[in-house]
Structure formats: structure tokens, C-alpha cells
Design a protein around this motif. Structure first.
Motif, PDB file in Angstrom:
ATOM      1  N   ILE A   1      14.150   4.686  -3.642  1.00 34.32           N
ATOM      2  CA  ILE A   1      15.106   3.998  -2.783  1.00 34.32           C
ATOM      3  C   ILE A   1      16.486   4.106  -3.411  1.00 34.32           C
ATOM      4  O   ILE A   1      16.618   4.000  -4.632  1.00 34.32           O
ATOM      5  N   ILE A   2      17.495   4.292  -2.576  1.00 30.64           N
ATOM      6  CA  ILE A   2      18.875   4.269  -3.049  1.00 30.64           C
ATOM      7  C   ILE A   2      19.519   2.999  -2.515  1.00 30.64           C
ATOM      8  O   ILE A   2      19.551   2.768  -1.307  1.00 30.64           O
ATOM      9  N   PHE A   3      19.984   2.161  -3.430  1.00 31.99           N
ATOM     10  CA  PHE A   3      20.692   0.938  -3.068  1.00 31.99           C
ATOM     11  C   PHE A   3      22.179   1.264  -2.992  1.00 31.99           C
ATOM     12  O   PHE A   3      22.724   1.866  -3.903  1.00 31.99           O
ATOM     13  N   ILE A   4      22.809   0.848  -1.915  1.00 30.30           N
ATOM     14  CA  ILE A   4      24.238   1.095  -1.726  1.00 30.30           C
ATOM     15  C   ILE A   4      24.948  -0.253  -1.693  1.00 30.30           C
ATOM     16  O   ILE A   4      24.592  -1.130  -0.914  1.00 30.30           O
ATOM     17  N   SER A   5      25.935  -0.385  -2.576  1.00 31.35           N
ATOM     18  CA  SER A   5      26.752  -1.595  -2.563  1.00 31.35           C
ATOM     19  C   SER A   5      28.209  -1.175  -2.707  1.00 31.35           C
ATOM     20  O   SER A   5      28.572  -0.478  -3.640  1.00 31.35           O
ATOM     21  N   GLY A   6      28.999  -1.547  -1.759  1.00 31.84           N
ATOM     22  CA  GLY A   6      30.387  -1.120  -1.759  1.00 31.84           C
ATOM     23  C   GLY A   6      30.512   0.291  -1.222  1.00 31.84           C
ATOM     24  O   GLY A   6      29.563   0.887  -0.729  1.00 31.84           O
ATOM     25  N   ASP A   7      31.696   0.850  -1.331  1.00 36.89           N
ATOM     26  CA  ASP A   7      31.967   2.171  -0.789  1.00 36.89           C
ATOM     27  C   ASP A   7      31.381   3.304  -1.614  1.00 36.89           C
ATOM     28  O   ASP A   7      30.966   4.320  -1.078  1.00 36.89           O
TER      29      ASP A   7
ATOM     30  N   GLU B   1       0.829  -1.211   0.000  1.00 38.56           N
ATOM     31  CA  GLU B   1       0.000   0.000   0.000  1.00 38.56           C
ATOM     32  C   GLU B   1       0.859   1.256   0.000  1.00 38.56           C
ATOM     33  O   GLU B   1       0.553   2.225  -0.692  1.00 38.56           O
ATOM     34  N   ILE B   2       1.919   1.244   0.753  1.00 41.63           N
ATOM     35  CA  ILE B   2       2.806   2.411   0.816  1.00 41.63           C
ATOM     36  C   ILE B   2       3.469   2.648  -0.539  1.00 41.63           C
ATOM     37  O   ILE B   2       3.484   3.774  -1.051  1.00 41.63           O
ATOM     38  N   ILE B   3       4.009   1.585  -1.140  1.00 44.28           N
ATOM     39  CA  ILE B   3       4.680   1.735  -2.431  1.00 44.28           C
ATOM     40  C   ILE B   3       3.694   2.170  -3.511  1.00 44.28           C
ATOM     41  O   ILE B   3       4.002   3.035  -4.330  1.00 44.28           O
ATOM     42  N   GLN B   4       2.485   1.618  -3.504  1.00 42.29           N
ATOM     43  CA  GLN B   4       1.469   2.039  -4.482  1.00 42.29           C
ATOM     44  C   GLN B   4       1.129   3.518  -4.305  1.00 42.29           C
ATOM     45  O   GLN B   4       1.004   4.254  -5.288  1.00 42.29           O
ATOM     46  N   ASP B   5       1.007   3.957  -3.072  1.00 38.43           N
ATOM     47  CA  ASP B   5       0.708   5.357  -2.797  1.00 38.43           C
ATOM     48  C   ASP B   5       1.827   6.258  -3.295  1.00 38.43           C
ATOM     49  O   ASP B   5       1.590   7.255  -3.984  1.00 38.43           O
ATOM     50  N   ARG B   6       3.058   5.921  -2.949  1.00 37.35           N
ATOM     51  CA  ARG B   6       4.192   6.751  -3.356  1.00 37.35           C
ATOM     52  C   ARG B   6       4.391   6.728  -4.869  1.00 37.35           C
ATOM     53  O   ARG B   6       4.727   7.742  -5.473  1.00 37.35           O
ATOM     54  N   ALA B   7       4.164   5.580  -5.493  1.00 37.67           N
ATOM     55  CA  ALA B   7       4.307   5.475  -6.948  1.00 37.67           C
ATOM     56  C   ALA B   7       3.265   6.334  -7.657  1.00 37.67           C
ATOM     57  O   ALA B   7       3.563   6.957  -8.678  1.00 37.67           O
ATOM     58  N   SER B   8       2.066   6.392  -7.106  1.00 37.35           N
ATOM     59  CA  SER B   8       1.006   7.190  -7.741  1.00 37.35           C
ATOM     60  C   SER B   8       1.295   8.682  -7.654  1.00 37.35           C
ATOM     61  O   SER B   8       0.839   9.466  -8.475  1.00 37.35           O
ATOM     62  N   ARG B   9       2.079   9.085  -6.662  1.00 40.11           N
ATOM     63  CA  ARG B   9       2.444  10.496  -6.509  1.00 40.11           C
ATOM     64  C   ARG B   9       3.832  10.790  -7.057  1.00 40.11           C
ATOM     65  O   ARG B   9       4.290  11.917  -7.005  1.00 40.11           O
ATOM     66  N   ASP B  10       4.488   9.741  -7.546  1.00 44.99           N
ATOM     67  CA  ASP B  10       5.843   9.855  -8.092  1.00 44.99           C
ATOM     68  C   ASP B  10       6.788  10.491  -7.077  1.00 44.99           C
ATOM     69  O   ASP B  10       7.570  11.376  -7.393  1.00 44.99           O
ATOM     70  N   GLU B  11       6.680  10.042  -5.835  1.00 41.58           N
ATOM     71  CA  GLU B  11       7.523  10.566  -4.759  1.00 41.58           C
ATOM     72  C   GLU B  11       8.780   9.727  -4.594  1.00 41.58           C
ATOM     73  O   GLU B  11       8.709   8.524  -4.404  1.00 41.58           O
ATOM     74  N   ASN B  12       9.907  10.351  -4.663  1.00 43.26           N
ATOM     75  CA  ASN B  12      11.201   9.772  -4.310  1.00 43.26           C
ATOM     76  C   ASN B  12      11.368   8.321  -4.710  1.00 43.26           C
ATOM     77  O   ASN B  12      10.857   7.886  -5.721  1.00 43.26           O
TER      78      ASN B  12
ATOM     79  N   TYR C   1      19.758   4.565  -7.705  1.00 49.76           N
ATOM     80  CA  TYR C   1      18.452   5.100  -7.320  1.00 49.76           C
ATOM     81  C   TYR C   1      17.359   4.401  -8.130  1.00 49.76           C
ATOM     82  O   TYR C   1      17.484   4.246  -9.346  1.00 49.76           O
ATOM     83  N   VAL C   2      16.289   3.994  -7.456  1.00 49.67           N
ATOM     84  CA  VAL C   2      15.123   3.413  -8.119  1.00 49.67           C
ATOM     85  C   VAL C   2      13.889   4.124  -7.575  1.00 49.67           C
ATOM     86  O   VAL C   2      13.666   4.155  -6.360  1.00 49.67           O
ATOM     87  N   SER C   3      13.090   4.712  -8.461  1.00 50.72           N
ATOM     88  CA  SER C   3      11.880   5.403  -8.021  1.00 50.72           C
ATOM     89  C   SER C   3      10.855   4.379  -7.532  1.00 50.72           C
ATOM     90  O   SER C   3      10.896   3.200  -7.902  1.00 50.72           O
ATOM     91  N   TYR C   4       9.918   4.834  -6.702  1.00 53.22           N
ATOM     92  CA  TYR C   4       8.859   3.941  -6.235  1.00 53.22           C
ATOM     93  C   TYR C   4       8.029   3.441  -7.415  1.00 53.22           C
ATOM     94  O   TYR C   4       7.580   2.297  -7.424  1.00 53.22           O
ATOM     95  N   ARG C   5       7.826   4.273  -8.412  1.00 53.19           N
ATOM     96  CA  ARG C   5       7.071   3.858  -9.598  1.00 53.19           C
ATOM     97  C   ARG C   5       7.778   2.700 -10.299  1.00 53.19           C
ATOM     98  O   ARG C   5       7.161   1.697 -10.653  1.00 53.19           O
TER      99      ARG C   5
ATOM    100  N   HIS D   1      19.171  -5.106  -3.927  1.00 51.05           N
ATOM    101  CA  HIS D   1      18.371  -4.668  -5.072  1.00 51.05           C
ATOM    102  C   HIS D   1      17.495  -5.829  -5.551  1.00 51.05           C
ATOM    103  O   HIS D   1      16.301  -5.666  -5.759  1.00 51.05           O
ATOM    104  N   ASN D   2      18.089  -6.996  -5.730  1.00 53.53           N
ATOM    105  CA  ASN D   2      17.319  -8.159  -6.153  1.00 53.53           C
ATOM    106  C   ASN D   2      16.320  -8.591  -5.081  1.00 53.53           C
ATOM    107  O   ASN D   2      15.247  -9.073  -5.403  1.00 53.53           O
ATOM    108  N   PHE D   3      16.667  -8.417  -3.817  1.00 56.76           N
ATOM    109  CA  PHE D   3      15.750  -8.771  -2.739  1.00 56.76           C
ATOM    110  C   PHE D   3      14.429  -8.029  -2.864  1.00 56.76           C
ATOM    111  O   PHE D   3      13.359  -8.603  -2.748  1.00 56.76           O
TER     112      PHE D   3
END
Length: 74
Positions: A22-28, A9-20, A33-37, A69-71
Motif C-alpha cells: 500500500i502507498i500512503f499519500i499525505s500532502g502533495d 484473508e487477503i492481506i495474509q495471502d498477499r503477505a505470504s506471496r510478498d506481493e506489492n 510504501y508499506v508491503s503487505y508483509r 497510515h495509523n488507521f
């Protein structure tokens, strides 16, 4: 403040508003960046593939993932 019952529900809400997103960090110094949409689109694709293989609501799955990211996308 909105009350959500599930992560979906949270991801659907954020995707519908095109809000921010997630940033995946691997290594130093490696970030992605992947948008909620986009995250929602990828999740729906995985859902489709699982349904095509006959997975139904309530079925149990064991998923082995090597990175965060795959998770989120499996």
C-alpha cells in the motif's frame, strides 16, 4: 480467481506471496510504501497489545485516528 471472505484473508495471502503493498499519500508530495508483509506484522503487533490489555473477540472498541497510515495499523 480466489474467493476471500475477509480483508485479513487477503492481506495474509498477499503477505505470504510478498506481493506489492500500500502507498500512503499525505500532502502533495509525501508518500510512504508499506508491503503487505509489513502491514500484517504491524497488525499482529497491535492485536497482541490489545489482547494483553484484555480485549477479547466480540468486544467493541472506539478508535480515534488522525491519519490513514495509523488507521490501517490500529
Amino acid at each position: 480467481m480466489e474467493q476471500f471472505q475477509t480483508l485479513v484473508e487477503i492481506i495474509q495471502d498477499r503477505a505470504s506471496r510478498d506481493e506489492n503493498g500500500i502507498i500512503f499519500i499525505s500532502g502533495d508530495k509525501q508518500e510512504e510504501y508499506v508491503s503487505y508483509r509489513k502491514l500484517l506484522e504491524q497488525a499482529l503487533q497491535v492485536l497482541y497489545e490489545l489482547q494483553e490489555q484484555g480485549v477479547k473477540p466480540g468486544d467493541e472498541l472506539i478508535i480515534q485516528i488522525d491519519d490513514n497510515h495509523n488507521f490501517l495499523n490500529v
